[in-house]
Design a protein around this motif. Structure first.
Motif, PDB file in Angstrom:
ATOM      1  N   GLY A  54     -27.650  39.847  80.956  1.00  0.00           N
ATOM      2  CA  GLY A  54     -28.442  40.648  80.038  1.00  0.00           C
ATOM      3  C   GLY A  54     -27.515  41.204  78.983  1.00  0.00           C
ATOM      4  N   LYS A  55     -27.714  42.433  78.614  1.00  0.00           N
ATOM      5  CA  LYS A  55     -26.840  43.106  77.656  1.00  0.00           C
ATOM      6  C   LYS A  55     -25.789  43.881  78.447  1.00  0.00           C
ATOM      7  CE  LYS A  55     -26.943  46.185  73.634  1.00  0.00           C
ATOM      8  NZ  LYS A  55     -26.138  45.265  72.822  1.00  0.00           N
ATOM      9  N   GLY A 104     -29.132  35.514  79.803  1.00  0.00           N
ATOM     10  CA  GLY A 104     -28.972  36.485  78.736  1.00  0.00           C
ATOM     11  C   GLY A 104     -27.643  36.486  78.008  1.00  0.00           C
ATOM     12  N   GLU A 144     -29.826  30.864  81.187  1.00  0.00           N
ATOM     13  CA  GLU A 144     -30.330  31.480  79.952  1.00  0.00           C
ATOM     14  C   GLU A 144     -31.502  32.431  80.196  1.00  0.00           C
ATOM     15  OE1 GLU A 144     -28.680  31.400  77.262  1.00  0.00           O
ATOM     16  OE2 GLU A 144     -27.265  29.902  77.991  1.00  0.00           O
ATOM     17  N   THR A 145     -32.560  31.958  80.861  1.00  0.00           N
ATOM     18  CA  THR A 145     -33.751  32.794  81.033  1.00  0.00           C
ATOM     19  C   THR A 145     -34.050  33.021  82.511  1.00  0.00           C
ATOM     20  OG1 THR A 145     -35.211  30.872  80.959  1.00  0.00           O
ATOM     21  CG2 THR A 145     -34.758  32.008  78.866  1.00  0.00           C
ATOM     22  N   SER A 175     -31.409  45.441  79.903  1.00  0.00           N
ATOM     23  CA  SER A 175     -32.381  44.352  79.765  1.00  0.00           C
ATOM     24  C   SER A 175     -32.706  43.995  78.326  1.00  0.00           C
ATOM     25  CB  SER A 175     -33.688  44.770  80.460  1.00  0.00           C
ATOM     26  OG  SER A 175     -34.209  45.944  79.840  1.00  0.00           O
ATOM     27  N   ASP A 188     -31.760  42.553  75.724  1.00  0.00           N
ATOM     28  CA  ASP A 188     -31.653  41.288  74.987  1.00  0.00           C
ATOM     29  C   ASP A 188     -32.890  40.413  75.182  1.00  0.00           C
ATOM     30  OD1 ASP A 188     -30.992  40.931  77.672  1.00  0.00           O
ATOM     31  OD2 ASP A 188     -29.693  39.210  77.250  1.00  0.00           O
ATOM     32  N   GLN A 189     -33.581  40.553  76.335  1.00  0.00           N
ATOM     33  CA  GLN A 189     -34.743  39.711  76.614  1.00  0.00           C
ATOM     34  C   GLN A 189     -35.988  40.476  77.066  1.00  0.00           C
ATOM     35  OE1 GLN A 189     -33.381  36.785  79.494  1.00  0.00           O
ATOM     36  NE2 GLN A 189     -32.442  35.514  77.910  1.00  0.00           N
ATOM     37  N   ARG A 201     -38.492  43.619  83.250  1.00  0.00           N
ATOM     38  CA  ARG A 201     -37.673  42.541  83.824  1.00  0.00           C
ATOM     39  C   ARG A 201     -37.969  42.385  85.316  1.00  0.00           C
ATOM     40  NH1 ARG A 201     -31.405  43.361  82.927  1.00  0.00           N
ATOM     41  NH2 ARG A 201     -31.826  45.178  84.248  1.00  0.00           N
TER      42      ARG A 201
END
Length: 458
Positions: A361-362, A385, A405-406, A436, A438-439, A446
């Protein structure tokens, strides 16, 4: 709701019209106060207008007419610099308080003997707050739970001799509560946190100490230096909590502390009080501390041992905090989306083995480097992320990993990898060690997405 009658007929300024701020404005108004509210954002002002709360720019107000400024805990009181509303209040000699201070004054006016349990600490506050409330409810008590756990305290039913308020408090809330006087005050632990708002660790610890200094009974975890020093200063009316590791701790040997080791909670004289072994919602040494505190508080409030044991066994845990969301054959799926930094993720990694770890994530400062000692518990890592590159560099050569990635890809691959591992109880663990943003909008979204993906697995 608890109407705030202690400011009836007096004029009060209020800044911050988020969830708790709006509730506070209503409680003051319903208690007879003359409220003038303001917020830097249009959304909060619009909500106040819809509720019929008078608003006006406090920069243009006559501060000599105000009895108090009620400040949202999210607004800086001291660091990095005081908010403009704080400076105006200080310049006019107007006291600055928060919503929990209003509750404390209302309690003293209505029912000074009403049971009031306040919980703070850097980590574990929410689980401990929820567990104490659960033990009391399971034993048939009228319980109101709120505060930093996400329910504004003044939205709860008013204090009374037959009702227990169980309230989680952040350092920001304590800082705005000068007359805090709970029946039972709990301090779990202190590690560096929110230093941007408090300046130094010493100042942060001093604010936390105020919660137990004014308590009738203080329950203090003494596994860190700042908390031990606070316990030593407290003196009488104190229960120490220890979670020893390795050889018998000195505090256990001298009978000074309630302890939690290997799932067994023991009184200071060594008498077993409860056993949380096998309770999935209370896995890990950190939950040993949480459970030990809850047992001590429940006993102090007159709950019988049999009811305490039954309550521990039925505790469902909190969403997104090592939440067991399902099984597929031998594979256990755990939602620990609340783990937004390495310190939080450490608790999950120490609670399981054969881990198929979804992370990313971030990233926060330090990334996952502090978790290297626990890598031997991880069978495979699945990266999502923005932190993927940085985390891959830390994992490289120590833990096999897959870039996903996801989250949906990670859940699919982790589930397949865990099922094929041959381990007796592999764990697919979402414990991102990251924010969280970034997505996902927040860690709750999340975690909800993870839960939905698990339930949709074939």
């Amino acid at each position: 709701m608890t109407p705030v009658t202690t400011f009836a007929g007096r004029k009060v300024a209020l800044f911050g019209l988020g969830g708790s701020g709006l509730v506070t404005a209503r409680a003051l108004r319903d208690g007879g106060a003359d409220v003038l509210a303001w917020d830097d954002g249009a959304e909060g002002l619009a909500r106040a207008a819809a509720e019929g709360i008078p608003t006006g720019d406090l920069r243009e107000a006559d501060w000599s007419s105000f009895e108090a400024l009620v400040l949202s805990p999210g607004v800086p009181l001291t660091h990095p610099e005081p908010h403009w509303s704080v400076r105006l209040a200080q310049g006019a000699g107007v006291e600055i308080v928060g919503d929990i201070e209003l509750f404390c004054r209302e309690r003293r006016a209505r029912a000074p003997g009403a049971p009031f349990v306040a919980i703070t600490g850097t980590n574990g506050k929410s689980t401990t707050t929820a567990l104490i409330a659960h033990l009391l409810r399971a034993a048939g008590r009228d319980v109101q739970m709120g505060g930093n756990i996400g329910v504004a305290i003044l939205s709860l039913e008013p204090p009374s001799e037959s009702r227990v308020h169980v309230v989680e408090m952040s350092s920001f809330q304590i800082d705005l509560c000068p007359s805090l006087d709970p029946s039972v005050g709990v301090l779990l632990n202190i590690t560096p946190d929110h230093l941007d708002r408090h300046g130094t660790l010493e100042q942060y610890a001093a604010i936390k100490e105020r919660l137990v200094r004014g308590a009738g009974l203080a329950v203090v975890g003494v596994d860190d230096g700042p908390s031990r020093a606070i316990a030593d200063r407290r003196g009488a009316g104190l229960v120490r909590i220890r979670v020893p590791h390795g050889p018998l701790a000195a505090s256990e040997a001298t009978g000074e502390a309630v302890s939690a080791r290997d799932g067994v909670i023991r009184d200071a004289d060594g008498t077993p009080l409860a056993d949380i072994t096998g309770i999935g919602s209370l896995r890990g040494a950190h939950n040993g501390q949480n459970a030990a505190v809850a047992v001590v508080v429940a006993r102090a409030l007159g709950i019988e041992s049999e009811d305490i044991r039954a309550g521990l066994a039925s505790f469902p845990g909190l969403p997104h905090r090592m939440e067991e969301v399902g099984r597929r054959g031998p594979v256990l799926f755990v939602n620990d989306s609340k783990a937004t930094n390495a310190d939080s993720t450490e608790k999950a990694l120490t609670a399981f083995r054969d881990i198929h770890w979804i992370l990313g994530g971030k990233a926060k400062d330090g990334g996952i480097f502090p978790l290297v000692p626990y890598f031997e518990r991880v069978a495979h890592a699945y990266l999502i992320g923005a932190a993927s590159d940085a985390f891959a560099a830390t994992l490289d050569g120590a833990v096999p990993y897959t870039r996903c990635e996801t989250l949906d890809v990670a859940v699919e691959k982790a589930a397949a990898g865990a099922a094929a591992s041959g381990a007796p109880e592999p764990v697919v663990l979402l414990s991102p060690a990251c924010a969280s943003y970034d997505q996902f909008r927040n860690f709750e979204v999340r975690g909800d997405r993870f839960r939905d993906l698990v339930r949709a697995l074939p």
